[in-house]
Design an enzyme around this catalytic site. Sequence first.
Site, PDB file in Angstrom:
ATOM      1  N   LYS A   1      51.176  40.435  37.167  1.00  0.00           N
ATOM      2  CA  LYS A   1      50.310  40.668  38.328  1.00  0.00           C
ATOM      3  C   LYS A   1      49.834  39.341  38.912  1.00  0.00           C
ATOM      4  CE  LYS A   1      48.857  45.210  36.730  1.00  0.00           C
ATOM      5  NZ  LYS A   1      47.884  46.007  35.978  1.00  0.00           N
TER       6      LYS A   1
ATOM      7  N   GLN B   1      41.979  45.107  33.460  1.00  0.00           N
ATOM      8  CA  GLN B   1      43.150  45.695  32.801  1.00  0.00           C
ATOM      9  C   GLN B   1      42.716  46.650  31.686  1.00  0.00           C
ATOM     10  OE1 GLN B   1      46.495  45.162  33.680  1.00  0.00           O
ATOM     11  NE2 GLN B   1      46.888  46.794  32.209  1.00  0.00           N
TER      12      GLN B   1
ATOM     13  N   ASP C   1      42.580  49.086  42.050  1.00  0.00           N
ATOM     14  CA  ASP C   1      43.283  50.027  41.168  1.00  0.00           C
ATOM     15  C   ASP C   1      43.081  51.461  41.647  1.00  0.00           C
ATOM     16  OD1 ASP C   1      44.953  49.244  39.188  1.00  0.00           O
ATOM     17  OD2 ASP C   1      43.410  49.031  37.638  1.00  0.00           O
TER      18      ASP C   1
END
Length: 285
Positions: A54, A98, A121
Site C-alpha cells: 500500500k 491495518q 477503508d
Amino acid sequence: MTARIIDGKARAERATAEIKVQIAARVAAGKPPPGLAVVLVGEHPPSQIYVRNKRRMTQAVGMKSFEFDLPGTVSQHELLTLIGRLNTDTEVHGILVQLPLPKEIDADVVTESIDPAKDVDGLHPYNMGRLVLKRPALRPCTPEGCMTLIRDTGENLVGKHAVIIGQSNIVGRPMALELLMARCTVTICHSATRDLPAIVGTADILVAAMGRLAFVQGAWIKPGAIVIDVGTNRTPEGKLRGDIDFETARERAGWITPVPGGVGPMTIAMLLANTLRAAQAIDGA
Ligand code: NAP
C-alpha cells in the site's frame, strides 16, 4: 466452456495510471498531493506485506505516504491519540489502520475514532450506513474492486442472482449491498448455511470470501457464471491461492478472477481512489 480470465492486475494498473494523472493535474493546479497515513501495529507477517504494498503504491501515484509502525505492545489510548492527531492534520486526507489489531485493542473503537471523511477503508459506521442507505460516500475497497471487475465483463447485472460466501464487515456484507444496488437478487452464505453447493449452483454471480483454500468446487458452479475469488490462502508449498478450485471452476464459469492477480491488486487501487476522493472532498478540489 473455458472461462475468460478477469485480469485484476491489468485493471488495477489502468486505474492507478488514471489516478496518477489526476494527482499530477491537482498538484499542477497548486493543490497539495493527497496524503495517506497507514498505521501498522505489531508484526503480523501478512499485514506487513499488505502495508508495504500500500505504501509503495501510494508513493508511485504521487501521493504523500505517512508511515506509522507501532509495536504490538502499544496501548489503545496511544493508538487513539495518534488517530486523533491524524484526524486534524491537514496534510493527511486518508487514514488506514491495518487489521487485524492485537486482541488487547478494540478494533471497533479504533475504526470509529477515524474521521469518516478520512476513512478510506470505508469501514466507519457512517460510511457503512451511507452504503446501507444507497447513498454511498467512501466505500469499502475490496467490494468496490470486485464490482469494477464484475462490471468490466459487460454483462447486464440487473436481475441476476448473486451469491456471496462470507458475511464479514470488510467483504461479504458490503459486497451484498453493492450487488443489491446493482439490482441483483442477493443471497449471503456463511458457515451455518445449509447445502452450500446447491445455492452456489444457482449463482449467476459468485463471490467467494471465506478464507478456505480451494473450498468451492468447479462442479458446484453454474455454467457461464461470473466467479470472483476474494480468498487469499497459502498452500502447503507457500503459494497464494483462493477459495475457489480454479482449475475445475474455469471449465464451467463464464468469467473468473485468478489468485493472485485478481481482486488483490484492485483492493489497493480502490484505496488510492478513495484517498484521492477524500482529498478532493476535504479540499473542495
Ligand atoms: P472472515 O472475517 O474470516 O470471514 C469469513 C467468512 O466466511 C465468514 O462469514 C464465515 O462464516 C464464512 N465461512 C467460513 N467457512 C465457511 C464455510 N465452510 N461455509 C460457508 N461460509 C464459511 O474473512 P474476511 O476478512 O471476509 O476474508 C475472507 C477471505 O478474503 C480471506 O482469505 C482474506 O484473506 C481474503 N481477503 C482478501 C482481500 C483482497 O484484497 N484480496 C481483502 C480482504 C480479505 P461465519 O460468519 O458463519 O463465521
